[in-house]
Enzyme design. Structure first.
Site, PDB file in Angstrom:
ATOM      1  N   SER A 268      77.099  38.126  27.833  1.00 22.43           N
ATOM      2  CA  SER A 268      75.843  38.282  28.563  1.00 22.43           C
ATOM      3  C   SER A 268      75.702  37.129  29.528  1.00 22.43           C
ATOM      4  CB  SER A 268      74.661  38.320  27.592  1.00 22.43           C
ATOM      5  OG  SER A 268      73.464  38.596  28.284  1.00 22.43           O
ATOM      6  N   GLU A 269      75.288  37.426  30.769  1.00 23.13           N
ATOM      7  CA  GLU A 269      75.336  36.396  31.806  1.00 23.13           C
ATOM      8  C   GLU A 269      74.350  35.259  31.589  1.00 23.13           C
ATOM      9  OE1 GLU A 269      73.263  39.949  33.912  1.00 23.13           O
ATOM     10  OE2 GLU A 269      74.708  39.626  32.306  1.00 23.13           O
ATOM     11  N   ASN A 270      73.374  35.426  30.690  1.00 16.91           N
ATOM     12  CA  ASN A 270      72.481  34.307  30.401  1.00 16.91           C
ATOM     13  C   ASN A 270      73.134  33.264  29.488  1.00 16.91           C
ATOM     14  OD1 ASN A 270      72.218  36.446  28.404  1.00 16.91           O
ATOM     15  ND2 ASN A 270      70.603  35.232  27.471  1.00 16.91           N
TER      16      ASN A 270
END
Length: 221
Positions: free
Chosen positions: A48-50
């Site tokens: 997940s890009e976070n």
């Protein structure tokens, strides 16, 4: 009720096609459901890009960790070996070509693989292009998971996108409630029809020609 597969069945259909050992980013919205539908015993490393790598399905309500979320702010679980880190490191993974696959939602996909999946509407939950442009370009493969038409019945698979583009020519495969469709140099090609759906129905709801199903050659993998 929409024709063809339910949203859960659509996510399950994508999950079945992801090979063992792939590193996969799941975009906001419908694609996040894929993590909950992975076949038992198959190891896929979700990103997940976070700043999360190695997350699993959503936790039960009594086991939610408010500090462990995906990019859509939904609670997730962390599988053995998983980790979380600064989002700059996360984007270095994306831009460095380390993801085997990204699964995004979309408003439109064109027959040449263009994708439009963001909106400037003030009422939109994510009114900016965000990390999708990095994912669409940086991942080795881009699949789209979306309903075949809008709520009003307008086609989402089009000859040319009329919405602002996220990235040009990057989509390789599309999963909808009606069919699985590959993007080829000749345009859209039917790969699989959903149960109870025929090719004429899919074509009637697609604003571009559909090439017929061919014998599976293993293509995408």
């Amino acid at each position: 009720m929409s024709a063809g597969l339910s949203r859960t069945e659509m996510a399950s259909r994508v999950a079945r096609d992801i090979p063992e050992g792939w590193y996969v980013n799941l975009g906001i919205g419908l694609p996040t459901m894929v993590a909950d539908q992975m076949p038992a015993g198959r190891e896929v490393i979700f990103h997940s890009e976070n700043g999360v790598l190695g997350f699993g399905p959503a936790p039960p309500p009594d086991r939610v960790d408010p500090w462990l979320i995906n990019a859509g702010k939904q609670p997730v679980t962390l599988l053995p070996g998983g980790s979380y880190f600064h989002h700059a490191d996360s984007f270095a993974m994306i831009r460095g070509g380390h993801l085997d696959l990204c699964v995004l939602g979309a408003f439109q996909v064109a027959e040449n693989g263009d994708i439009a999946n963001w909106s400037t509407s003030v009422n939109d939950a994510a009114p900016a292009i965000g990390g999708a442009m990095d994912l669409a370009i940086g991942a080795r493969r881009l699949w789209v998971l979306m309903e075949h038409t809008t709520r009003e019945g307008a086609p989402r698979l089009v000859q040319r996108c009329t919405y602002p583009l996220t990235a040009p020519g990057t989509v390789r495969r599309i999963y909808t409630n009606l069919a699985v469709i590959d993007v080829t140099p000749r345009g859209f090609r039917l790969r699989e029809l959903s149960p109870g759906i025929d090719a004429a129905t899919v074509q009637a709801r697609t604003d571009a020609p559909l090439l017929p199903i061919e014998p599976d050659d293993g293509g995408e993998h």
